[in-house]
Design a protein around this motif. Structure first.
Motif, mmCIF file in Angstrom:
data_model
loop_
_atom_site.group_PDB
_atom_site.id
_atom_site.type_symbol
_atom_site.label_atom_id
_atom_site.label_comp_id
_atom_site.label_asym_id
_atom_site.label_seq_id
_atom_site.Cartn_x
_atom_site.Cartn_y
_atom_site.Cartn_z
ATOM 1 N N TYR A 137 7.243 4.417 0.761
ATOM 2 C CA TYR A 137 5.816 4.382 1.033
ATOM 3 C C TYR A 137 5.399 5.548 1.918
ATOM 4 O O TYR A 137 5.893 5.707 3.028
ATOM 5 N N LYS A 138 4.468 6.355 1.399
ATOM 6 C CA LYS A 138 4.060 7.572 2.095
ATOM 7 C C LYS A 138 2.832 7.386 2.966
ATOM 8 O O LYS A 138 2.668 8.069 3.972
ATOM 9 N N TYR A 139 1.935 6.513 2.551
ATOM 10 C CA TYR A 139 0.643 6.387 3.216
ATOM 11 C C TYR A 139 0.490 4.986 3.788
ATOM 12 O O TYR A 139 0.768 3.997 3.100
ATOM 13 N N TRP A 140 0.014 4.924 5.021
ATOM 14 C CA TRP A 140 -0.063 3.653 5.742
ATOM 15 C C TRP A 140 -1.432 3.470 6.395
ATOM 16 O O TRP A 140 -2.047 4.434 6.850
ATOM 17 N N GLY A 141 -1.870 2.211 6.433
ATOM 18 C CA GLY A 141 -3.075 1.887 7.172
ATOM 19 C C GLY A 141 -2.769 1.626 8.634
ATOM 20 O O GLY A 141 -1.618 1.718 9.070
ATOM 21 N N GLN A 142 -3.810 1.280 9.386
ATOM 22 C CA GLN A 142 -3.669 1.060 10.821
ATOM 23 C C GLN A 142 -3.274 -0.373 11.163
ATOM 24 O O GLN A 142 -2.866 -0.645 12.290
ATOM 25 N N GLY A 143 -3.417 -1.263 10.224
ATOM 26 C CA GLY A 143 -2.979 -2.636 10.440
ATOM 27 C C GLY A 143 -4.109 -3.586 10.778
ATOM 28 O O GLY A 143 -5.155 -3.192 11.293
ATOM 29 N N ALA B 192 1.830 -11.573 12.913
ATOM 30 C CA ALA B 192 2.282 -10.189 12.961
ATOM 31 C C ALA B 192 1.098 -9.262 12.739
ATOM 32 O O ALA B 192 0.010 -9.709 12.370
ATOM 33 N N MET B 193 1.343 -7.990 12.927
ATOM 34 C CA MET B 193 0.397 -6.971 12.474
ATOM 35 C C MET B 193 0.753 -6.686 11.023
ATOM 36 O O MET B 193 1.925 -6.400 10.719
ATOM 37 N N TYR B 194 -0.223 -6.774 10.160
ATOM 38 C CA TYR B 194 -0.001 -6.553 8.737
ATOM 39 C C TYR B 194 -0.531 -5.183 8.342
ATOM 40 O O TYR B 194 -1.678 -4.829 8.645
ATOM 41 N N TYR B 195 0.314 -4.431 7.653
ATOM 42 C CA TYR B 195 -0.006 -3.075 7.242
ATOM 43 C C TYR B 195 -0.038 -2.965 5.721
ATOM 44 O O TYR B 195 0.826 -3.492 5.027
ATOM 45 N N GLN C 38 -6.338 7.450 2.440
ATOM 46 C CA GLN C 38 -6.631 6.638 3.624
ATOM 47 C C GLN C 38 -6.678 5.170 3.219
ATOM 48 O O GLN C 38 -7.227 4.825 2.172
ATOM 49 N N LEU C 39 -6.107 4.338 4.056
ATOM 50 C CA LEU C 39 -6.049 2.905 3.813
ATOM 51 C C LEU C 39 -6.642 2.178 5.002
ATOM 52 O O LEU C 39 -6.269 2.463 6.150
ATOM 53 N N VAL C 40 -7.547 1.250 4.740
ATOM 54 C CA VAL C 40 -8.198 0.512 5.818
ATOM 55 C C VAL C 40 -8.078 -0.980 5.553
ATOM 56 O O VAL C 40 -8.609 -1.492 4.561
ATOM 57 N N GLU C 41 -7.356 -1.669 6.440
ATOM 58 C CA GLU C 41 -7.162 -3.105 6.310
ATOM 59 C C GLU C 41 -8.277 -3.866 7.025
ATOM 60 O O GLU C 41 -8.879 -3.358 7.984
ATOM 61 N N SER C 42 -8.504 -5.085 6.562
ATOM 62 C CA SER C 42 -9.449 -5.982 7.216
ATOM 63 C C SER C 42 -9.104 -7.414 6.869
ATOM 64 O O SER C 42 -8.283 -7.654 5.979
ATOM 65 N N GLY C 43 -9.741 -8.333 7.586
ATOM 66 C CA GLY C 43 -9.587 -9.740 7.254
ATOM 67 C C GLY C 43 -8.608 -10.509 8.111
ATOM 68 O O GLY C 43 -8.464 -11.723 7.939
ATOM 69 N N GLY C 44 -7.945 -9.823 9.024
ATOM 70 C CA GLY C 44 -7.028 -10.533 9.897
ATOM 71 C C GLY C 44 -7.777 -11.440 10.857
ATOM 72 O O GLY C 44 -9.002 -11.389 10.969
#
Length: 128
Positions: A115-121, A90-93, A2-8
């Motif tokens: 790339y197999k696994y992606w965050g929500q952006g 943009a939306m960054y993933y 699981q990948l969780v982005e933040s900081g946008g």
């Protein structure tokens, strides 16, 4: 993984922003972690990648302005974005390949099919 982005967020042109991605697992085996971005109506494009050994690759549009880095102990991937332009909006993933048998050639390290696994952006908006 699981990948969780933040900081946008929103920033004016010329400004800086750092976005982060926390991974549920972070391997020291051969792999790639990458940042991609997408605007509505356009294809997602690769921005930057980093291997487990620290080899970095950047899209021409961000070279010299963006820096990808990672903190393996914190399972965190970063993208420092400087001299931001409105076209960087943009939306960054965040994404990861998982374990690889060998590192792709430089021209392929931003290819999405690795790339197999992606965050929500996380959304980045740069105003002029």
């Amino acid at each position: 993984v699981q990948l969780v982005e933040s900081g946008g967020g929103s920033v004016q042109a010329g400004g800086s922003l750092r976005i982060s991605c926390v991974a549920s697992e972070y391997t020291t085996s051969l792999n790639l972690m990458g940042w991609f971005r997408q605007v509505p109506g356009k294809e997602r494009e690769g921005v930057a990648s980093i291997s487990a050994y620290g080899i970095t690759t950047y899209a021409d549009s961000v070279k010299g302005r963006f820096t990808i880095s990672q903190d393996v102990s914190e399972r965190t991937l970063y993208l420092q974005m400087n001299s931001l332009k409105p076209e960087d909006s943009a939306m960054y993933y965040c994404a990861t390949t998982g374990r690889l048998l060998k590192l792709p050639t430089a021209s392929r390290r931003l290819a999405q099919d690795y790339y197999k696994y992606w965050g929500q952006g996380t959304q980045v908006t740069v105003s002029s």
